[in-house]
Scaffold this motif. Sequence first.
Motif, mmCIF file in Angstrom:
data_model
loop_
_atom_site.group_PDB
_atom_site.id
_atom_site.type_symbol
_atom_site.label_atom_id
_atom_site.label_comp_id
_atom_site.label_asym_id
_atom_site.label_seq_id
_atom_site.Cartn_x
_atom_site.Cartn_y
_atom_site.Cartn_z
ATOM 1 N N ARG A 237 24.737 44.432 62.784
ATOM 2 C CA ARG A 237 24.447 45.032 61.467
ATOM 3 C C ARG A 237 23.812 46.417 61.622
ATOM 4 N N ASP B 181 13.362 47.948 47.649
ATOM 5 C CA ASP B 181 14.565 47.529 48.376
ATOM 6 C C ASP B 181 14.168 46.536 49.470
ATOM 7 N N ASN C 26 16.724 54.488 56.724
ATOM 8 C CA ASN C 26 16.893 55.869 56.303
ATOM 9 C C ASN C 26 15.818 56.785 56.868
ATOM 10 N N THR D 53 20.974 52.632 57.859
ATOM 11 C CA THR D 53 21.083 53.189 56.514
ATOM 12 C C THR D 53 19.922 52.740 55.642
ATOM 13 N N PHE D 54 19.535 51.485 55.809
ATOM 14 C CA PHE D 54 18.439 50.961 54.999
ATOM 15 C C PHE D 54 17.120 51.658 55.316
ATOM 16 N N THR E 139 21.236 42.375 51.086
ATOM 17 C CA THR E 139 20.409 43.532 50.807
ATOM 18 C C THR E 139 20.174 43.533 49.314
ATOM 19 N N GLU F 286 24.745 49.633 61.451
ATOM 20 C CA GLU F 286 24.906 50.671 60.431
ATOM 21 C C GLU F 286 24.115 50.338 59.174
ATOM 22 N N GLU F 287 24.157 49.062 58.783
ATOM 23 C CA GLU F 287 23.432 48.623 57.593
ATOM 24 C C GLU F 287 21.929 48.832 57.755
ATOM 25 N N ILE F 288 21.393 48.485 58.924
ATOM 26 C CA ILE F 288 19.950 48.587 59.159
ATOM 27 C C ILE F 288 19.502 50.040 59.219
ATOM 28 N N LEU G 53 15.666 44.146 52.751
ATOM 29 C CA LEU G 53 16.714 43.753 53.687
ATOM 30 C C LEU G 53 16.160 42.644 54.565
ATOM 31 N N ASN H 56 22.469 37.937 55.117
ATOM 32 C CA ASN H 56 23.382 39.038 54.919
ATOM 33 C C ASN H 56 23.093 39.788 53.621
#
Length: 416
Positions: free
Chosen positions: A399, A332, A408, A405-406, A7, A401-403, A334, A5
Amino acid sequence: MPIDNLTAHSASSHADRAPTRPDPRISAHVNGLVLMGGGARTAYQAGALQAIGQLLDRQEAHLQRFPFQVLAGTSAGALNATFLASKAMDGLAGLNDLANFWAHIRTSDVYHLPQTPLDKLSRWATALGLLSSAREHAAAMDSLALVNTLHRAIALERIDQALQKGVLQALAVTASSYSSGVHWTFCQTRDGQPIPWSRPGRRAEQQPITIEHLMASSAIPFIFPSTPLWVDGGMEFFGDGSMRQISPLSAAVHLGADRILAIGVSQPQKAGPEMAPRSAGRPSLGTIAGHAMASVFHDTLEADVEQITHINRTLRVLPDALRAQLPLRAVDVLTLQPSASLDALAQKFAHTLPKPILRVLQGLGALQGSGAALASYLLFEPEFVGALMALGRADVSARAEEIVTFLNPAPHHPVR
């Protein structure tokens, strides 16, 4: 925070930076994909990446382009990474193609037991053939079937085409040398320049990736035979790249990625009252073998991310002037890991293995309890593969939305 979990905004030394530069025709960022090893368990990655492709397909700005410019893989993760590299020019469709490849895989497409005239009569005759093969080839299984499968599935020439067109920046495959004990990363990059990367016990070399590299990287010790490769002016014999892999993110960082999605296939971490109860009695051969496999494929992602996160925290508190003088850059990261036990899934579907292999695993006690860990690396059958891929898709969906966004996804801006 659990690694699956996490990032982490991390940093890495300029010494680990690639000689290649991000292609402005691709994106303002260089996205890297790191795929860890784990035999049949890496079908989880195929399901996860298929779901990621579907998520990105809904993003209007993505324009169907392939989302990763640097690919790095180890063991069966190297097979997945190289397959994707050969499909990169197909855009998002390449992620779905990987899932289709796994959906049609069978154990017979990967390996088989050595055959003897009596192997259909009893598990003891099968075990005798296994012992004979192990003594002659230093491996229990014959993996020639995998060579043929990979030749049919991966168009190696398309990797160089993707590199030359700027769709990809680099592909890296890792393997461990039995001859020298050195952990090697073989890199095929767009510029083709020598890789000035050497660490204690770790080396890198610019080489076009071949099926031999993949066989070397995925040669599980004791299970599959070693593969000879030419390195540093001599021939050495290689086994699974997961052995001695202490820094799985370093290749992608070195090759220029500033955003890295890393997908592992380790067990979800449990603590306290949720821990599995201790087994009573002496462990079976299957339990010991499963524990040994887990050690070989020990996921060092958590330690790697933790290390670079500590570096990043240090950078944040430094004055801007001092930070600018340090040989560090931001990356960054993830990570994605299975949310459910793959050993439990393997135990549920172990009966689908071909009968000769099933007899051997039964004799080893590798079909029940903690012994099922061994079967999870060898179970290339549709039911298990399908369950792994479904888990990968579900974990990505949880996940989403998180992925997105990451990663991008940015508009494609051609150079004029």
